[in-house]
Structure formats: structure tokens, C-alpha cells
Scaffold this motif. Structure first.
Motif, PDB file in Angstrom:
ATOM      1  N   UNK A 154     141.798  45.415 109.030  1.00  5.63           N
ATOM      2  CA  UNK A 154     141.470  44.680 110.250  1.00  5.63           C
ATOM      3  C   UNK A 154     139.991  44.386 110.381  1.00  5.63           C
ATOM      4  N   UNK A 155     139.694  43.354 111.177  1.00  2.17           N
ATOM      5  CA  UNK A 155     138.306  42.951 111.402  1.00  2.17           C
ATOM      6  C   UNK A 155     137.477  44.091 111.973  1.00  2.17           C
ATOM      7  N   UNK A 156     138.113  44.970 112.747  1.00  2.00           N
ATOM      8  CA  UNK A 156     137.374  46.090 113.326  1.00  2.00           C
ATOM      9  C   UNK A 156     136.802  47.009 112.255  1.00  2.00           C
ATOM     10  N   UNK A 157     137.420  47.008 111.065  1.00  2.00           N
ATOM     11  CA  UNK A 157     136.928  47.845 109.976  1.00  2.00           C
ATOM     12  C   UNK A 157     135.921  47.107 109.105  1.00  2.00           C
ATOM     13  N   UNK A 158     136.132  45.778 108.949  1.00  2.00           N
ATOM     14  CA  UNK A 158     135.248  45.014 108.068  1.00  2.00           C
ATOM     15  C   UNK A 158     134.002  44.510 108.773  1.00  2.00           C
ATOM     16  N   UNK A 159     134.057  44.411 110.113  1.00  2.00           N
ATOM     17  CA  UNK A 159     132.932  43.880 110.859  1.00  2.00           C
ATOM     18  C   UNK A 159     132.900  42.366 110.878  1.00  2.00           C
ATOM     19  N   UNK A 160     133.924  41.704 110.312  1.00  2.00           N
ATOM     20  CA  UNK A 160     133.973  40.237 110.335  1.00  2.00           C
ATOM     21  C   UNK A 160     135.412  39.802 110.546  1.00  2.00           C
ATOM     22  N   UNK A 161     136.034  39.237 109.521  1.00  2.80           N
ATOM     23  CA  UNK A 161     137.405  38.758 109.640  1.00  2.80           C
ATOM     24  C   UNK A 161     138.374  39.798 109.091  1.00  2.80           C
ATOM     25  N   UNK A 162     139.672  39.588 109.404  1.00  5.79           N
ATOM     26  CA  UNK A 162     140.693  40.400 108.767  1.00  5.79           C
ATOM     27  C   UNK A 162     140.678  40.107 107.267  1.00  5.79           C
ATOM     28  N   UNK A 163     140.865  41.148 106.465  1.00  2.00           N
ATOM     29  CA  UNK A 163     140.911  40.989 105.017  1.00  2.00           C
ATOM     30  C   UNK A 163     142.305  41.393 104.533  1.00  2.00           C
ATOM     31  N   UNK A 164     142.942  40.485 103.796  1.00  2.00           N
ATOM     32  CA  UNK A 164     144.253  40.771 103.230  1.00  2.00           C
ATOM     33  C   UNK A 164     144.097  40.978 101.722  1.00  2.00           C
ATOM     34  N   UNK A 165     144.522  42.140 101.273  1.00  2.00           N
ATOM     35  CA  UNK A 165     144.364  42.520  99.874  1.00  2.00           C
ATOM     36  C   UNK A 165     145.709  42.403  99.150  1.00  2.00           C
ATOM     37  N   UNK A 166     145.754  41.568  98.107  1.00  2.00           N
ATOM     38  CA  UNK A 166     146.944  41.498  97.263  1.00  2.00           C
ATOM     39  C   UNK A 166     146.801  42.561  96.182  1.00  2.00           C
ATOM     40  N   UNK A 167     147.769  43.447  96.102  1.00  2.00           N
ATOM     41  CA  UNK A 167     147.683  44.600  95.218  1.00  2.00           C
ATOM     42  C   UNK A 167     148.091  44.223  93.799  1.00  2.00           C
ATOM     43  N   UNK A 168     147.197  44.495  92.850  1.00  7.29           N
ATOM     44  CA  UNK A 168     147.481  44.362  91.429  1.00  7.29           C
ATOM     45  C   UNK A 168     147.404  45.760  90.822  1.00  7.29           C
ATOM     46  N   UNK A 169     148.453  46.166  90.144  1.00  9.52           N
ATOM     47  CA  UNK A 169     148.543  47.546  89.651  1.00  9.52           C
ATOM     48  C   UNK A 169     148.169  47.597  88.173  1.00  9.52           C
ATOM     49  N   UNK A 170     147.203  48.447  87.844  1.00  8.54           N
ATOM     50  CA  UNK A 170     146.794  48.615  86.458  1.00  8.54           C
ATOM     51  C   UNK A 170     147.915  49.278  85.656  1.00  8.54           C
ATOM     52  N   UNK A 171     148.067  48.894  84.398  1.00 18.38           N
ATOM     53  CA  UNK A 171     149.093  49.539  83.564  1.00 18.38           C
ATOM     54  C   UNK A 171     148.729  50.992  83.260  1.00 18.38           C
ATOM     55  N   UNK A 172     149.747  51.784  82.962  1.00 27.94           N
ATOM     56  CA  UNK A 172     149.557  53.194  82.606  1.00 27.94           C
ATOM     57  C   UNK A 172     149.686  53.328  81.093  1.00 27.94           C
ATOM     58  N   UNK A 173     149.006  54.299  80.493  1.00 25.58           N
ATOM     59  CA  UNK A 173     149.080  54.446  79.027  1.00 25.58           C
ATOM     60  C   UNK A 173     150.505  54.657  78.505  1.00 25.58           C
ATOM     61  N   UNK A 174     151.374  55.340  79.257  1.00 26.75           N
ATOM     62  CA  UNK A 174     152.732  55.579  78.743  1.00 26.75           C
ATOM     63  C   UNK A 174     153.836  55.432  79.790  1.00 26.75           C
ATOM     64  N   UNK A 175     153.544  55.516  81.073  1.00 27.93           N
ATOM     65  CA  UNK A 175     154.575  55.286  82.077  1.00 27.93           C
ATOM     66  C   UNK A 175     154.743  53.790  82.323  1.00 27.93           C
ATOM     67  N   UNK A 176     155.976  53.360  82.522  1.00 30.43           N
ATOM     68  CA  UNK A 176     156.280  52.008  82.961  1.00 30.43           C
ATOM     69  C   UNK A 176     157.190  52.089  84.180  1.00 30.43           C
ATOM     70  N   UNK A 177     157.121  51.041  84.979  1.00 26.73           N
ATOM     71  CA  UNK A 177     157.838  51.075  86.254  1.00 26.73           C
ATOM     72  C   UNK A 177     158.932  50.023  86.302  1.00 26.73           C
ATOM     73  N   UNK A 178     160.096  50.423  86.809  1.00 23.45           N
ATOM     74  CA  UNK A 178     161.183  49.504  87.134  1.00 23.45           C
ATOM     75  C   UNK A 178     161.631  49.811  88.555  1.00 23.45           C
ATOM     76  N   UNK A 179     161.094  49.056  89.523  1.00 25.68           N
ATOM     77  CA  UNK A 179     161.365  49.386  90.923  1.00 25.68           C
ATOM     78  C   UNK A 179     160.755  50.730  91.248  1.00 25.68           C
ATOM     79  N   UNK A 180     161.583  51.660  91.707  1.00 23.22           N
ATOM     80  CA  UNK A 180     161.094  53.019  91.976  1.00 23.22           C
ATOM     81  C   UNK A 180     161.391  53.988  90.836  1.00 23.22           C
TER      82      UNK A 180
END
Length: 311
Positions: A192-218
Motif C-alpha cells: 500500500x501507498x502508506x508503506x511506500x510513501x507514494x503510490x500503491x505498488x503491485x508486485x508480480x511474483x517470479x519464483x527462482x528455480x531450485x537446484x533439485x526441487x520442482x513444483x507441480x501446484x502444491x
């Protein structure tokens, strides 16, 4: 620096109010001080963009500019009517009542409905900038809030899986953002803007790959190399788990490559962990091994491709 508000916002003189507002928001976001780390040129441009929008967003000021031409004072768009040929003493401020009387004398008409421009509003009016219905009388239309900022944030695989926080920089301010356990790739988080001091910031999450774990849903997958002997005879192997520990699991006799062994509840947010078996054979088997495999082939004549998709 352009003195024409249309040039500043990069719109044509026939642009609609919506097009003007859209152009303003895009430029205000681009040159906002919070995004430019004290860049004086960007700060000056931000002010110029705001001044231009103040002229073009107010119907009376816009009409005055369209009628009387470019603005007077240097580097922007002074208050009041926005400037006229020759300006008022080079763009200096003028008493609103005196300016109104001057224009009534020069051009006729008045501020009443149907009487041309509302000179009272153009030059500040007697009310001295009182707000009415979302506008500021004499001060132009209230500026819209800063447009939301959208950006990407990279999150470590384990943080996305088990939860945690990441730090982001917003206008030179470091902010810790909480990452909920089990968040998926592409999901958005709002700061929220109250935290950034300006506008609301929307962060699109990009997940880094893991050396050996892979994800399928949960569910979480990990590839487990096993020998040919372990695949045929069965055995026990130690495998990593998502919580950072290890488990000893049994490999069933007759396990083929690609077979999965399920560890219930060891995945993400109640999902499962699957061990994906991968048979690894010697790259350069010795003569004794070759002899044993020849004997094995004699005793096991099944066709492993009998049920292949292309058959």
C-alpha cells in the motif's frame, strides 16, 4: 523546454479528456521523484507535466489557452488563465478581481451562465480556492492520485514454498514484503501507498528455480538416481525433504525410471512430495558386468516397448 501544455503531455489539440489524463498519468509515473532518486531534471519535468495537466484538465483554463495562445512565464504554466500573448508583466501574478475586470473590458461577457468564460474561476475567484465537487475553485481541477506502480519481484523457491519476506527498494526506501507460504508464479502482492510513501505498488511474483526441487501446484518433485541393481532388487535411499531434513525411503523391487514414490503431506501447504526414480547405469561397464547382463537378458525376454505409444 516546451511552453505548450499539449507538447508537454504529447497529445494533440483534439485529444479527449480521457486521452489527456492517460498521457498525464504515464508521464507523472515516469518522472515521479520517488522513481528517479533525486534526479533534478526528472523533478523539473514532473513539475512541468503537472502544470500542463493543470491547464488542460480544467475546461475553462483549457478554453482560455486554446483561445489566447501559448503561456507567458518561462518553464511552465503560471496560475490563473494559463498565460496570454505578452503575458501579464512577463507572467507575474495579478489580482483576480483586477484581471477579471480587465478581461470584461477587453472582451466583454461575464462569469454568469451563458456569458462566455467564467472569469471568476479563471483568475482565482472571490472564494480564494474553495473546493466544490472534487474541483478546487480558482486552483484548477484536483489532480488524480498517482497511478499504481506494477513491477516484478524475484522470490527464492524456498521462500515461495514455506513463506518469508523479501526486501524491495521503492524510491530509495527499503521495504520488507511478506511472502505467504505457497504463493504461485505470477500472483500479485500489493504494497500500500502508506508503506511506500507514494503510490500503491503491485508486485508480480517470479519464483527462482531450485537446484533439485520442482513444483507441480502444491506438490514437490525431486529426482532420485538409483542403480540398475536397486531398481531390480529394491533397496533404501536417503532423500531430501522440503523442510531441510532427510528421509530414508524404500525403493520397491522392479522400479522403472520415471516411477514415483509418494511422501504424503511433505509438499507445499499440505501437498505431497514425490520421488521420481531415475535409473543410472555404468557409462563403461566392465567385462564381468557385461557377462552378468547377458545372462540377465537370457532370463528376461520381455519387450519393454510392447506398450509404447507408437506401437
Amino acid at each position: 523546454m516546451p511552453s505548450d501544455p499539449y507538447e508537454v503531455l504529447g497529445v494533440s489539440r483534439s485529444a479527449s479528456a480521457e486521452e489527456i489524463t492517460k498521457a498525464y498519468r504515464k508521464l507523472a509515473q515516469k518522472y515521479h521523484p520517488d522513481r528517479n532518486g533525486g534526479d533534478k531534471a526528472a523533478e523539473a519535468k514532473f513539475k512541468e507535466v503537472n502544470n500542463a495537466y493543470e491547464v488542460l484538465s480544467d475546461p475553462q483554463k483549457k478554453q482560455a489557452f486554446d483561445t489566447f495562445g501559448a503561456t507567458g512565464g518561462p518553464g511552465g504554466f503560471p496560475g490563473g488563465a494559463g498565460g496570454f500573448p505578452g503575458g501579464f508583466a512577463g507572467g507575474q501574478q495579478m489580482d483576480p478581481q483586477a484581471a477579471e475586470e480587465l478581461f470584461r473590458t477587453m472582451f466583454g461577457g461575464g462569469g454568469a451562465p451563458g456569458g462566455g468564460f467564467d472569469f471568476g474561476n479563471m483568475f482565482g475567484g472571490a472564494a480564494g480556492g474553495q473546493r466544490r465537487g472534487g474541483k478546487t475553485r480558482g486552483g484548477g481541477r484536483a489532480r488524480p492520485p498517482m497511478e499504481d506502480v506494477q513491477t516484478d519481484v524475484r522470490v527464492p523457491f524456498m521462500t515461495a514454498a514455506t513463506g518469508g519476506s523479501v526486501s524491495i527498494d521503492v524510491g530509495g526506501r527499503e521495504i520488507d514484503v511478506r511472502i505467504p507460504a505457497g504463493i504461485e508464479e505470477g500472483k500479485k502482492l500489493r504494497v500500500p501507498a502508506s508503506a511506500t510513501g507514494s503510490a500503491d505498488v503491485y508486485l508480480r511474483v517470479l519464483i527462482d528455480p531450485h537446484p533439485y526441487f520442482k513444483r507441480e501446484g502444491n506438490d514437490v518433485l525431486v529426482e532420485v538416481p538409483i542403480s540398475a541393481a536397486e531398481a531390480i532388487l529394491g533397496g533404501k535411499v536417503d532423500v531430501p525433504t522440503l523442510d531441510g531434513g532427510e528421509l530414508t525411503v524404500k525403493v520397491p523391487p522392479g522400479t522403472s525410471s520415471g516411477a514415483r514414490v509418494r511422501l504424503k503431506g511433505k509438499g507445499i501447504a499440505g501437498g505431497d512430495q514425490y520421488l521420481v526414480m531415475k535409473i543410472v547405469v555404468p557409462a563403461k561397464p566392465d567385462d564381468a558386468t557385461k557377462k552378468l547382463m547377458e545372462q540377465y537378458a537370457e532370463h528376461n525376454t520381455q519387450d519393454p516397448r510392447a506398450n509404447a505409444a507408437w506401437r
